[in-house]
Design a protein around this motif. Sequence first.
Motif, short mmCIF file in Angstrom:
data_model
loop_
_atom_site.label_atom_id
_atom_site.label_comp_id
_atom_site.label_asym_id
_atom_site.label_seq_id
_atom_site.Cartn_x
_atom_site.Cartn_y
_atom_site.Cartn_z
N HIS A 33 0.87 -1.18 0.00
CA HIS A 33 0.00 0.00 0.00
C HIS A 33 0.90 1.23 0.00
O HIS A 33 1.64 1.46 0.96
N PHE A 34 0.88 2.00 -1.07
CA PHE A 34 1.80 3.13 -1.20
C PHE A 34 1.26 4.12 -2.22
O PHE A 34 0.38 3.79 -3.03
N SER A 116 8.01 7.38 2.26
CA SER A 116 8.74 8.45 2.94
C SER A 116 8.47 9.81 2.34
O SER A 116 8.59 10.84 3.01
N SER A 117 8.10 9.86 1.07
CA SER A 117 7.82 11.14 0.41
C SER A 117 6.33 11.41 0.25
O SER A 117 5.95 12.38 -0.41
N ALA A 118 5.49 10.57 0.84
CA ALA A 118 4.04 10.73 0.71
C ALA A 118 3.55 11.87 1.59
O ALA A 118 4.20 12.27 2.56
N LYS A 119 2.40 12.42 1.26
CA LYS A 119 1.77 13.46 2.05
C LYS A 119 1.38 12.88 3.41
O LYS A 119 0.75 11.83 3.49
N GLY A 172 1.56 18.30 7.00
CA GLY A 172 2.96 18.16 6.62
C GLY A 172 3.89 18.52 7.76
O GLY A 172 3.76 18.04 8.87
N SER A 173 4.85 19.43 7.47
CA SER A 173 5.82 19.84 8.47
C SER A 173 5.60 21.29 8.90
O SER A 173 6.55 22.00 9.24
N MET A 174 4.36 21.74 8.89
CA MET A 174 4.02 23.09 9.30
C MET A 174 3.89 23.17 10.81
O MET A 174 3.36 22.27 11.45
N GLY A 175 4.35 24.28 11.39
CA GLY A 175 4.23 24.48 12.83
C GLY A 175 2.78 24.71 13.22
O GLY A 175 1.95 25.14 12.43
N LEU A 301 -0.72 8.99 7.32
CA LEU A 301 -0.49 8.91 5.88
C LEU A 301 -1.78 9.23 5.15
O LEU A 301 -2.81 8.59 5.36
N LEU A 302 -1.73 10.26 4.29
CA LEU A 302 -2.94 10.71 3.59
C LEU A 302 -3.14 9.88 2.33
O LEU A 302 -2.77 10.27 1.22
N MET A 303 -3.72 8.72 2.53
CA MET A 303 -3.99 7.80 1.43
C MET A 303 -5.34 7.14 1.66
O MET A 303 -5.80 7.03 2.81
#
Length: 627
Positions: A33-34, A116-119, A172-175, A301-303
Amino acid sequence: MHSPRLVLFLPLLLMAAFSRAEQPNEFSIQRYHFPAHGWIHFRKPPSMPPEGASEAEIQEFIRQSDKMVKSYLGESGVSLPPGSLGCLDTESHTLALRTARSTHQEVRAYVDDRLSSAKKLLSWRLEIIEAEGSDVRAMMAEAQGKKDHGALLDALSAKGRVFATMRGESAGSMGTTAQQGKRLLLPGYYALDENGYVDFEDNEANQGVALRLDPVLGFEDNVDLSVELNFQAQAASRRWQKLPAGGLSKVEACWTDLPRNSIKTSINFRSGETKLLGVWTDPLAVSSKMTAAFLCAHSVLLMPPENARIEKLLGAAGETVLATPKNPPPLDLPAGMKVSRYKVPPDFETMGEKEGSQAPPDTTKVQKILEGQGIPFPRGAYAKFISETSELVVCNTPENIDLVDSFTGVHGCGSSFPGTVRLSFHIVEAEAAVIRKLGRESEGLADHQEAWKALNQMAAGGKARFVRSAWMETRHGQQVVYENVLLRPRADSVSEVGAAEEPVKTKEGEVPAAVPGRRFYLEAEEDKIGFTIEADLVVEDERMITLNVKLENDLALPVTLTPEAPADPSVRRISAVTQENPEATFTTNTVCVPGRYRMIGVYQPDAEDGKLLHAVFVRADVVEYRE
């Protein structure tokens, strides 16, 4: 009595199972699943047949989907052996693949890279629990050896009360920041004149809980968080302060004392873990209650949800489309070697080259880079770099693959999750003679466990007491700042700034004319009364922890000393504010053995009495997350 037949048969079963497990060319079906957006948008694969589709429709779907799967995996550096068969569900991004065991390992590495690069989304939960200090300290002792503290949170909640709960998310990586409680407007200064007109300016403060998180959602389910937590477990209190020497007499200023517990640190999580963030006592060490903050973090994981039906279709109809080889030929892999894949920086191929180099491409460049790091490449071994996915693929012996693992980990290319260091501090009060004796017995030792155990036993019997306890966790090479204080404003001077020039609004709708006269300015200075720690640490090669600590413990509220009034009223005495601050402060550098307590300081809380002493203990633990 054991059956002889069973005793003889069990080793055969174990040998057969081991033999099967070690067959690299053994075929099996696995589900992955990816994020497969690239496959779907550029290859236009067929949609999975609906429920109730005919066998012919299902078989045709598998044939068409298999072509796309093999093409895309081949372009990504994964070669499927003859007899492999795969199909993809475009709605759920679920791949079912039948291939050799060793090829599954390569596909898993490819899928992990895609993941690793998924949203991703950070989902977090903060819970602060208030409980008896003895229960909190017992929980601390148990927490040192655990990576996840979720069960400890539940157990402590049952013994105490939930002081605060907060939950939030961050894309994501937002504060992200969150705050709850009361917003206070507190005076920062006063301005007044001889005629009684008063002006002031408000400063904002929060009485409640304020949290800031700056996340980095890393490889697999790793979460790296920079955390800043501030909260008040006690209510704010107002008090009056007589003005210090100045131009006005018989004037008192109102200030608000605000308790604050805080921690600023950096922590690593596995997705779904709950961690003890910190513990705090009463800032003035009066109450027996303590508070403990726990933080839970999820990397979501946004999937779309995984679909197991694709695997069932392949298992049911795959043999009709393409039979599994009964005796799979040996894979095109040199004997005694295996293949590993690594996520590396995009410029991996140019390591060591001068900037602006125009050298032509070299097909052996990647292998030469690794050989330059002392990694042998015997006959049949190879290395290749896939620029589209920034992946390094290495075929080599297991021993040499271990060297590649080390090399990629040192250069930040590996998927290992760095460990963190947990620190717990305790200040214990006991009779001076007892602590002197324990101090002398342990001062030449590397391990102070016996002194720690002795004081714990005395505390259990009421002959010693815990004055302070603190917990914190941070990464190697980082600083952690901890506060358990009372913010206490005070004015230490009055400044004369001249006559009032502007009208002063006294009542709504009424603005009197400016009143001449001298004008005085009173500004607050803020003291921090309580317990503060600043710690910097480095984990050495032998897992020893070098610790730099600045620790301050205020032993009581400041005392303002007022001079006696003169006997002769015609005598004017001149004095400034004199304030006594009972405190103990020290800065030290030490080395900690993981899991062992050290007595890093002793001080006298009462300079005049001398009957009691305080002993400061620290324990450091390295929490490893490497696979």
